[in-house]
Design a protein around this motif. Sequence first.
Motif, PDB file in Angstrom:
ATOM      1  N   GLY A   1      36.151  85.456  34.932  1.00 47.71           N
ATOM      2  CA  GLY A   1      35.005  84.601  34.619  1.00 47.71           C
ATOM      3  C   GLY A   1      34.575  84.739  33.169  1.00 47.71           C
ATOM      4  N   GLY A   2      34.317  83.586  32.550  1.00 46.29           N
ATOM      5  CA  GLY A   2      33.980  83.584  31.119  1.00 46.29           C
ATOM      6  C   GLY A   2      32.681  82.850  30.834  1.00 46.29           C
ATOM      7  N   GLY A   3      31.678  83.071  31.680  1.00 44.78           N
ATOM      8  CA  GLY A   3      30.342  82.566  31.329  1.00 44.78           C
ATOM      9  C   GLY A   3      29.673  83.580  30.409  1.00 44.78           C
ATOM     10  N   THR A   4      28.352  83.517  30.340  1.00 43.36           N
ATOM     11  CA  THR A   4      27.621  84.474  29.509  1.00 43.36           C
ATOM     12  C   THR A   4      27.959  85.898  29.945  1.00 43.36           C
ATOM     13  N   ALA A   5      28.039  86.119  31.252  1.00 43.10           N
ATOM     14  CA  ALA A   5      28.306  87.479  31.744  1.00 43.10           C
ATOM     15  C   ALA A   5      29.696  87.948  31.309  1.00 43.10           C
ATOM     16  N   GLY A   6      30.702  87.098  31.523  1.00 42.18           N
ATOM     17  CA  GLY A   6      32.070  87.486  31.190  1.00 42.18           C
ATOM     18  C   GLY A   6      32.221  87.820  29.709  1.00 42.18           C
TER      19      GLY A   6
ATOM     20  N   ILE B   1      36.432  74.620  36.116  1.00 45.44           N
ATOM     21  CA  ILE B   1      35.233  75.022  36.883  1.00 45.44           C
ATOM     22  C   ILE B   1      34.007  75.052  35.967  1.00 45.44           C
ATOM     23  N   GLY B   2      34.181  75.564  34.769  1.00 43.36           N
ATOM     24  CA  GLY B   2      33.070  75.596  33.803  1.00 43.36           C
ATOM     25  C   GLY B   2      32.062  76.702  34.113  1.00 43.36           C
ATOM     26  N   THR B   3      30.978  76.718  33.348  1.00 45.52           N
ATOM     27  CA  THR B   3      29.960  77.757  33.515  1.00 45.52           C
ATOM     28  C   THR B   3      28.671  77.105  34.030  1.00 45.52           C
ATOM     29  N   ILE B   4      27.686  77.925  34.330  1.00 47.14           N
ATOM     30  CA  ILE B   4      26.443  77.381  34.897  1.00 47.14           C
ATOM     31  C   ILE B   4      25.647  76.601  33.842  1.00 47.14           C
ATOM     32  N   GLY B   5      25.784  76.987  32.577  1.00 44.50           N
ATOM     33  CA  GLY B   5      25.211  76.188  31.479  1.00 44.50           C
ATOM     34  C   GLY B   5      23.714  76.364  31.277  1.00 44.50           C
TER      35      GLY B   5
ATOM     36  N   GLU C   1      18.973  80.585  28.849  1.00 48.81           N
ATOM     37  CA  GLU C   1      18.829  80.425  27.403  1.00 48.81           C
ATOM     38  C   GLU C   1      17.629  81.172  26.829  1.00 48.81           C
ATOM     39  N   SER C   2      16.897  81.876  27.684  1.00 44.82           N
ATOM     40  CA  SER C   2      15.749  82.632  27.188  1.00 44.82           C
ATOM     41  C   SER C   2      16.065  84.109  27.366  1.00 44.82           C
ATOM     42  N   THR C   3      15.919  84.886  26.302  1.00 47.46           N
ATOM     43  CA  THR C   3      16.282  86.309  26.386  1.00 47.46           C
ATOM     44  C   THR C   3      15.034  87.170  26.196  1.00 47.46           C
TER      45      THR C   3
ATOM     46  N   ARG D   1      42.572  78.599  37.100  1.00 45.50           N
ATOM     47  CA  ARG D   1      41.702  78.766  38.264  1.00 45.50           C
ATOM     48  C   ARG D   1      42.301  79.823  39.192  1.00 45.50           C
ATOM     49  N   ILE D   2      41.512  80.818  39.521  1.00 48.79           N
ATOM     50  CA  ILE D   2      41.981  81.874  40.431  1.00 48.79           C
ATOM     51  C   ILE D   2      42.033  81.282  41.841  1.00 48.79           C
ATOM     52  N   THR D   3      43.205  81.357  42.474  1.00 45.02           N
ATOM     53  CA  THR D   3      43.315  80.809  43.829  1.00 45.02           C
ATOM     54  C   THR D   3      43.434  81.921  44.871  1.00 45.02           C
TER      55      THR D   3
ATOM     56  N   GLY E   1      26.347  89.892  36.318  1.00 47.20           N
ATOM     57  CA  GLY E   1      25.826  88.523  36.211  1.00 47.20           C
ATOM     58  C   GLY E   1      25.556  87.946  37.584  1.00 47.20           C
ATOM     59  N   LEU E   2      25.709  86.640  37.701  1.00 52.44           N
ATOM     60  CA  LEU E   2      25.344  85.959  38.943  1.00 52.44           C
ATOM     61  C   LEU E   2      26.184  86.444  40.122  1.00 52.44           C
ATOM     62  N   ALA E   3      27.375  86.957  39.854  1.00 57.17           N
ATOM     63  CA  ALA E   3      28.223  87.491  40.927  1.00 57.17           C
ATOM     64  C   ALA E   3      27.591  88.730  41.551  1.00 57.17           C
TER      65      ALA E   3
ATOM     66  N   ALA F   1      17.929  87.821  33.673  1.00 55.28           N
ATOM     67  CA  ALA F   1      19.294  87.851  34.234  1.00 55.28           C
ATOM     68  C   ALA F   1      20.328  88.278  33.193  1.00 55.28           C
ATOM     69  N   ILE F   2      20.247  87.729  31.989  1.00 52.18           N
ATOM     70  CA  ILE F   2      21.227  88.116  30.965  1.00 52.18           C
ATOM     71  C   ILE F   2      21.029  89.592  30.625  1.00 52.18           C
ATOM     72  N   HIS F   3      19.781  90.017  30.607  1.00 58.69           N
ATOM     73  CA  HIS F   3      19.504  91.433  30.340  1.00 58.69           C
ATOM     74  C   HIS F   3      20.220  92.325  31.352  1.00 58.69           C
TER      75      HIS F   3
HETATM   76  P1  FAD Z   1      28.654  81.420  35.222  1.00 57.17           P
HETATM   77  O1  FAD Z   1      28.061  80.873  33.996  1.00 57.17           O
HETATM   78  O2  FAD Z   1      28.605  80.581  36.458  1.00 57.17           O
HETATM   79  O3  FAD Z   1      30.165  81.752  34.879  1.00 57.17           O
HETATM   80  C1  FAD Z   1      31.139  81.945  35.890  1.00 57.17           C
HETATM   81  C2  FAD Z   1      32.513  81.973  35.244  1.00 57.17           C
HETATM   82  O4  FAD Z   1      33.463  82.249  36.250  1.00 57.17           O
HETATM   83  C3  FAD Z   1      32.926  80.674  34.581  1.00 57.17           C
HETATM   84  O5  FAD Z   1      33.655  80.919  33.407  1.00 57.17           O
HETATM   85  C4  FAD Z   1      33.831  80.039  35.616  1.00 57.17           C
HETATM   86  O6  FAD Z   1      34.773  79.161  35.050  1.00 57.17           O
HETATM   87  C5  FAD Z   1      34.504  81.291  36.164  1.00 57.17           C
HETATM   88  N1  FAD Z   1      35.073  81.104  37.493  1.00 57.17           N
HETATM   89  C6  FAD Z   1      34.422  80.932  38.674  1.00 57.17           C
HETATM   90  N2  FAD Z   1      35.314  80.761  39.664  1.00 57.17           N
HETATM   91  C7  FAD Z   1      36.536  80.862  39.095  1.00 57.17           C
HETATM   92  C8  FAD Z   1      37.861  80.755  39.593  1.00 57.17           C
HETATM   93  N3  FAD Z   1      38.128  80.511  40.883  1.00 57.17           N
HETATM   94  N4  FAD Z   1      38.883  80.877  38.713  1.00 57.17           N
HETATM   95  C9  FAD Z   1      38.652  81.109  37.395  1.00 57.17           C
HETATM   96  N5  FAD Z   1      37.429  81.210  36.873  1.00 57.17           N
HETATM   97  C10 FAD Z   1      36.379  81.083  37.726  1.00 57.17           C
HETATM   98  N6  FAD Z   1      19.061  84.145  32.535  1.00 57.17           N
HETATM   99  C11 FAD Z   1      18.317  84.570  31.495  1.00 57.17           C
HETATM  100  O7  FAD Z   1      18.493  85.697  31.034  1.00 57.17           O
HETATM  101  N7  FAD Z   1      17.377  83.750  30.941  1.00 57.17           N
HETATM  102  C12 FAD Z   1      17.105  82.519  31.441  1.00 57.17           C
HETATM  103  O8  FAD Z   1      16.263  81.814  30.900  1.00 57.17           O
HETATM  104  C13 FAD Z   1      17.819  82.096  32.576  1.00 57.17           C
HETATM  105  N8  FAD Z   1      17.578  80.883  33.148  1.00 57.17           N
HETATM  106  C14 FAD Z   1      18.251  80.529  34.281  1.00 57.17           C
HETATM  107  C15 FAD Z   1      17.908  79.364  34.963  1.00 57.17           C
HETATM  108  C16 FAD Z   1      18.544  79.042  36.162  1.00 57.17           C
HETATM  109  C17 FAD Z   1      18.138  77.816  36.905  1.00 57.17           C
HETATM  110  C18 FAD Z   1      19.577  79.865  36.669  1.00 57.17           C
HETATM  111  C19 FAD Z   1      20.296  79.530  37.941  1.00 57.17           C
HETATM  112  C20 FAD Z   1      19.949  81.003  35.982  1.00 57.17           C
HETATM  113  C21 FAD Z   1      19.280  81.365  34.808  1.00 57.17           C
HETATM  114  N9  FAD Z   1      19.589  82.542  34.145  1.00 57.17           N
HETATM  115  C22 FAD Z   1      18.836  82.958  33.093  1.00 57.17           C
HETATM  116  C23 FAD Z   1      20.729  83.334  34.564  1.00 57.17           C
HETATM  117  C24 FAD Z   1      21.904  83.071  33.618  1.00 57.17           C
HETATM  118  O9  FAD Z   1      22.213  81.704  33.601  1.00 57.17           O
HETATM  119  C25 FAD Z   1      23.122  83.868  34.043  1.00 57.17           C
HETATM  120  O10 FAD Z   1      22.759  85.203  34.259  1.00 57.17           O
HETATM  121  C26 FAD Z   1      24.159  83.842  32.958  1.00 57.17           C
HETATM  122  O11 FAD Z   1      24.429  82.550  32.549  1.00 57.17           O
HETATM  123  C27 FAD Z   1      25.434  84.494  33.427  1.00 57.17           C
HETATM  124  O12 FAD Z   1      26.100  83.648  34.332  1.00 57.17           O
HETATM  125  P2  FAD Z   1      27.535  84.077  34.797  1.00 57.17           P
HETATM  126  O13 FAD Z   1      28.382  84.268  33.595  1.00 57.17           O
HETATM  127  O14 FAD Z   1      27.387  85.221  35.740  1.00 57.17           O
HETATM  128  O15 FAD Z   1      28.031  82.828  35.659  1.00 57.17           O
END
Ligand code: FAD
Length: 504
Positions: free
Chosen positions: A11-16, A42-46, A49-51, A184-186, A334-336, A347-349
């Motif tokens: 996973g390569g969102g903010t957490a990754g 798949i993309g990220t949650i997007g 944005e507040s830290t 994509r991980i299957t 992260g969200l996982a 959450a980012i913290h």
């Molecule tokens: P994601 O961004 O979902 O990334 C998941 C990654 O896993 C992606 O790269 C995706 O492509 C990959 N992936 C998933 N499945 C597969 C697969 N099968 N194969 C390959 N890759 C895969 N946090 C804050 O600190 N401040 C905020 O203001 C804040 N606001 C938020 C508002 C909302 C409504 C929500 C829901 C969350 C908020 N957060 C906030 C939390 C923050 O968005 C997350 O903690 C942060 O973005 C980390 O997300 P993530 O990387 O864990 O997940």
Amino acid sequence: MKPLKKIVIAGGGTAGWITASMLSFMLKGTQTAIELVESDEIGTIGVGESTIPPFVVLLRNLGIDEQEFIAATDASFKLAIRFEDWFKKDLTYYHPFGTLGGQIDTHEFYQCWLRAKEAGHPSELQDFAPATVMADQFKFMLPFKAQRTLISSASYALHVDAKRVAQYLRNYSEARGVTRTEGRITRVRTKPNGHIEGLDLANGKVVDGDFFIDCTGFRSLLLGQTLGVGFIDWSSELLCNRAIAVQTENTDDDADVHPYTLAHAQDCGWRWRIPLQHRAGNGYVFSSHFLSDDEAIATLMRQVRGRPIIDPAVIPFRTGMRAKMWEKNCVALGLAAGFIEPLESTAIHLVYRAADYLLRFFPDCDFDPSLANEFNRRIGAEYEEVRDFIVLHYCTTQRDDTPFWRAVRRAPIPPSLRARMDLFKATGILRQGLEELFGAASWQSVYEGMGVRPSRYQPFVDKLPMSVITETLDRSAPILRSQVEGLPGHAQFLREHCRAPRDI
Ligand code: FAD
């Protein structure tokens, strides 16, 4: 020692990418390779944005130039969270970063203020918080550049563009040897002992490793789905379970780029506004038991300023955390790992906190269970602290004007929060654990903003002559106000010192 040869981050969102940055920085020069797998499809949650201030410390620890980072991520400064309509309608309060008054003759400021307040002093607690006074006047200055003023004890964080942060940290990590694999991980393959062996991707690639970090977002593909680690559900304590998110263009008004995150309570939840230099992130966090998605979208769109840049996105979520965040040879971040609504931007913290603990309790190929146990104990306590702090914002409300707020007032209060509140109500003492995130100024700000005041101050404050307290209060609030009046506006500060180009 049997050092890890290969760490795989799924996973390569903010957490990754935060994890990849921290590990690549710390493991530089060792034999451990790091590979990150992510899927553009798949993309990220997007959102996210507040830290909070430790994020700025993280950047410094990684050797990242703050000014360059701000320009690259369209960032703005954040001094506080402004809460509107939470305690009662039409009442606003701030949770500022940094100090809340200074000690008076070795006595804690808050205790002295309580004594003065009891004697009828007219000041408000936030009159003495430099970050609140700056935020309320839309002003900004880097506190360390304001030495010998009261402003120097403020602190700050950033509002950032989530996608640009991931891109920035990807470049950072790749420059330090992290390999990125698209796909994509299957399938997640496991060994007979239940440990994860490798990932199979839809494009036929195979990614094996010794240690796996699950950053796959809400899917929790490795820890939750594959290793079957259960979820501790906190949805009875925190009722919101969905969010609508939309980005809008900023208008020409400098006030659009306010140096605080707005958290405006609504009929069925609350609305955020997070201003960046060129656009703002907006959202409505709500409970689906009281509001439909269409109604939430309409309510949010009625209140946003500026032209929408994207269509509103609906984001369902579940509040709680995994029963263990480290199981066998897999850690989730992260969200996982879990999620608590973003009211205090935590959450980012929790991502870099967990990555920090991982580095502290770093395993080798023997995976001594005591490392995982201590990691789970520490990070679990941090999630619980955040939960308690968020529940505090709800359980103390006096709003009863909608079914949502009436249900909030009936929701259970975690016993740990109940104990904290009882102690605070006695004489304003804070019940704190080890390395807790929220310090005294945070708890005191939210308690005061939500109408919770101790029944009395600590008795030894009586040793201080009342005149010393009132003279200090009467002198310091106007000094702070006038020092802040002389500062540049927040938008002006950004334009002059770290302007982000419109298109990067
Ligand atoms: P994601 O961004 O979902 O990334 C998941 C990654 O896993 C992606 O790269 C995706 O492509 C990959 N992936 C998933 N499945 C597969 C697969 N099968 N194969 C390959 N890759 C895969 N946090 C804050 O600190 N401040 C905020 O203001 C804040 N606001 C938020 C508002 C909302 C409504 C929500 C829901 C969350 C908020 N957060 C906030 C939390 C923050 O968005 C997350 O903690 C942060 O973005 C980390 O997300 P993530 O990387 O864990 O997940």
